[in-house]
Design a protein around this motif. Structure first.
Motif, PDB file in Angstrom:
ATOM      1  N   LEU A 181      41.114  30.691  36.848  1.00  0.00           N
ATOM      2  CA  LEU A 181      41.043  32.085  36.421  1.00  0.00           C
ATOM      3  C   LEU A 181      39.728  32.647  36.945  1.00  0.00           C
ATOM      4  O   LEU A 181      38.696  32.613  36.270  1.00  0.00           O
ATOM      5  CB  LEU A 181      41.091  32.190  34.892  1.00  0.00           C
ATOM      6  N   ILE A 182      39.758  33.135  38.170  1.00  0.00           N
ATOM      7  CA  ILE A 182      38.530  33.600  38.807  1.00  0.00           C
ATOM      8  C   ILE A 182      37.972  34.805  38.050  1.00  0.00           C
ATOM      9  O   ILE A 182      38.693  35.769  37.780  1.00  0.00           O
ATOM     10  CB  ILE A 182      38.788  33.947  40.281  1.00  0.00           C
ATOM     11  N   PHE A 189      45.814  44.085  38.818  1.00  0.00           N
ATOM     12  CA  PHE A 189      46.566  44.408  40.022  1.00  0.00           C
ATOM     13  C   PHE A 189      47.745  45.291  39.634  1.00  0.00           C
ATOM     14  O   PHE A 189      48.160  45.320  38.473  1.00  0.00           O
ATOM     15  CB  PHE A 189      47.109  43.153  40.705  1.00  0.00           C
ATOM     16  N   GLN A 190      48.313  45.961  40.628  1.00  0.00           N
ATOM     17  CA  GLN A 190      49.547  46.707  40.426  1.00  0.00           C
ATOM     18  C   GLN A 190      50.505  46.332  41.548  1.00  0.00           C
ATOM     19  O   GLN A 190      50.749  47.110  42.471  1.00  0.00           O
ATOM     20  CB  GLN A 190      49.271  48.220  40.400  1.00  0.00           C
ATOM     21  N   THR A 224      47.186  41.644  34.878  1.00  0.00           N
ATOM     22  CA  THR A 224      45.921  40.946  35.065  1.00  0.00           C
ATOM     23  C   THR A 224      46.159  39.733  35.959  1.00  0.00           C
ATOM     24  O   THR A 224      47.288  39.251  36.112  1.00  0.00           O
ATOM     25  CB  THR A 224      45.325  40.482  33.730  1.00  0.00           C
ATOM     26  N   PHE A 225      45.070  39.220  36.506  1.00  0.00           N
ATOM     27  CA  PHE A 225      45.155  38.000  37.307  1.00  0.00           C
ATOM     28  C   PHE A 225      45.748  36.867  36.466  1.00  0.00           C
ATOM     29  O   PHE A 225      46.578  36.086  36.943  1.00  0.00           O
ATOM     30  CB  PHE A 225      43.747  37.643  37.800  1.00  0.00           C
ATOM     31  N   GLU A 226      45.356  36.806  35.208  1.00  0.00           N
ATOM     32  CA  GLU A 226      45.894  35.782  34.316  1.00  0.00           C
ATOM     33  C   GLU A 226      47.401  35.930  34.156  1.00  0.00           C
ATOM     34  O   GLU A 226      48.146  34.941  34.192  1.00  0.00           O
ATOM     35  CB  GLU A 226      45.210  35.866  32.953  1.00  0.00           C
ATOM     36  N   LYS A 278      36.385  41.405  41.969  1.00  0.00           N
ATOM     37  CA  LYS A 278      35.518  42.017  40.956  1.00  0.00           C
ATOM     38  C   LYS A 278      35.927  43.458  40.658  1.00  0.00           C
ATOM     39  O   LYS A 278      35.391  44.086  39.740  1.00  0.00           O
ATOM     40  CB  LYS A 278      34.060  41.970  41.420  1.00  0.00           C
ATOM     41  N   THR A 279      36.875  43.980  41.437  1.00  0.00           N
ATOM     42  CA  THR A 279      37.323  45.367  41.276  1.00  0.00           C
ATOM     43  C   THR A 279      38.834  45.406  41.084  1.00  0.00           C
ATOM     44  O   THR A 279      39.569  44.728  41.804  1.00  0.00           O
ATOM     45  CB  THR A 279      36.952  46.203  42.519  1.00  0.00           C
ATOM     46  N   ASP A 280      39.310  46.182  40.118  1.00  0.00           N
ATOM     47  CA  ASP A 280      40.748  46.323  39.892  1.00  0.00           C
ATOM     48  C   ASP A 280      41.421  46.966  41.103  1.00  0.00           C
ATOM     49  O   ASP A 280      40.850  47.850  41.753  1.00  0.00           O
ATOM     50  CB  ASP A 280      41.017  47.188  38.659  1.00  0.00           C
ATOM     51  N   THR A 281      42.640  46.527  41.382  1.00  0.00           N
ATOM     52  CA  THR A 281      43.419  47.064  42.495  1.00  0.00           C
ATOM     53  C   THR A 281      44.618  47.810  41.933  1.00  0.00           C
ATOM     54  O   THR A 281      45.754  47.322  41.964  1.00  0.00           O
ATOM     55  CB  THR A 281      43.858  45.920  43.435  1.00  0.00           C
ATOM     56  N   VAL A 282      44.352  48.997  41.377  1.00  0.00           N
ATOM     57  CA  VAL A 282      45.402  49.796  40.744  1.00  0.00           C
ATOM     58  C   VAL A 282      45.341  51.222  41.286  1.00  0.00           C
ATOM     59  O   VAL A 282      44.313  51.678  41.785  1.00  0.00           O
ATOM     60  CB  VAL A 282      45.265  49.803  39.209  1.00  0.00           C
TER      61      VAL A 282
END
Length: 331
Positions: A181-182, A189-190, A224-226, A278-282
């Motif tokens: 879980l980085i 993400f979207q 989320t990545f999780e 480190k930044t959301d991709t949405v």
């Protein structure tokens, strides 16, 4: 709605994961498609996607202005899909993302080409700590400096059969005792379906009113990545602990992993990719998206099971996982 009449469109980087779908979408609309790639032999399997002679593969190195001009000869539209996720000794972000894009945009402007679609990425930012994100932003600027009516397409993480997203983690889950879980796994993400991205690009090519606009493409769910890792584990029938991995440690691992590029191997992770995480991709709240192109987004739950089954023990004959509403577990 006014559309350009079908003609010849040059698709730079059209042999890749997204490119093949773009070629199909344009061919279905009656366009003749010239696929401009470094290795035309890798694009010959695209020819059956259209009628006889409708799709042609040509050699083109976008770092060469002469190659680019030749690839655009006779075209009325162009799509630039060329991109790399990590650098190697011979392939750099500056040369391929920025300089290559400039060559394409300047050649389009010089030739009077009606439409250029520049495929970028959500998160493109000239001030980002990620070299990838900076170069994507600089490519957008270079394209519009040369051709102001360039259409910019910014997808979130793209999924689909053959992707380098869900497949990567599914392959890791098959061999690793745990998944990382980085940064704690809370990056958002979207994920957007490759078929929707290709359709958006095709519509951006043909729609006259798309000129100069930027479209951010995301699917119906923010994950989320999780949540992504849990989806992968569910669809592959794997049970693996999820271990938090601080960004600092992940960055060190990424720096070491990138050394594999020196011997021609693809790294699983790079330090620059850790910066991206480190930044959301949405999709931005005020951005135009798939809806502006009249496209209904496809959810990951509708597609992922169709190709992640091969990572299960027993493959297609393994027990199917219990269904779960991915969207409910993501926010």
């Amino acid at each position: 709605m006014s559309e350009f009449s079908p003609g010849l469109v040059t698709v730079f980087g059209g042999s890749g994961f997204v490119g093949a779908q773009v070629v199909r979408a344009l061919a279905k609309r009656g366009w003749r498609v010239r696929v401009a790639v470094r290795q035309p032999g890798l694009a010959y399997d695209l020819k059956p996607l259209g009628d006889v002679g409708q799709i042609q593969a040509v050699r083109c190195n976008i770092t060469s202005e002469a190659d680019v001009a030749e690839a655009l000869r006779g075209a009325s539209a162009a799509v630039n899909l060329v991109g790399i996720l990590y650098e190697t000794p011979s392939r750099k972000f500056q040369a391929l993302h920025v300089d290559g894009t400039r060559h394409i945009a300047e050649a389009c402007a010089a030739a009077g080409i009606d439409r250029l679609v520049q495929v970028s990425a959500i998160g493109a930012n000239p001030e980002s700590n990620s070299a990838y994100a900076r170069s994507k932003a600089e490519a957008e600027i270079a394209a519009r400096n040369a051709k102001p009516d360039t259409v910019v397409i910014r997808p979130s993480i793209v999924f689909g059969a053959g992707d380098d997203f869900l497949n990567r983690f599914a392959a890791l889950a098959a061999i690793a005792p745990a998944l990382p879980l980085i940064g704690g796994g809370q990056t958002k993400f979207q994920p957007v379906y490759v078929g929707d991205v290709a359709e958006a690009i095709a519509r951006a090519v043909v729609r006259v009113d798309a000129a100069g606009r930027t479209f951010e493409l995301g699917g119906p769910a923010v994950m989320t990545f999780e949540a992504v890792l849990k989806l992968v584990l569910r669809e592959t029938n794997r049970s693996r602990p999820l271990i938090p991995l601080p960004f600092l440690v992940a960055g060190v691992i990424g720096s070491l992993a990138q050394l594999t590029t020196l011997v021609g191997l693809a790294p699983f992770l790079t330090a620059d990719q850790v910066e991206l995480l480190k930044t959301d991709t949405v999709v931005s709240p005020d951005a135009e998206g798939l809806d502006a192109l009249d496209i209904q987004p496809t959810g990951v739950d509708a597609i992922a099971p169709a190709y992640l089954w091969r990572y299960r023990r027993g493959g297609q004959f393994a027990d199917k996982p219990a269904m779960q509403d991915t969207a409910a577990a993501t926010q």
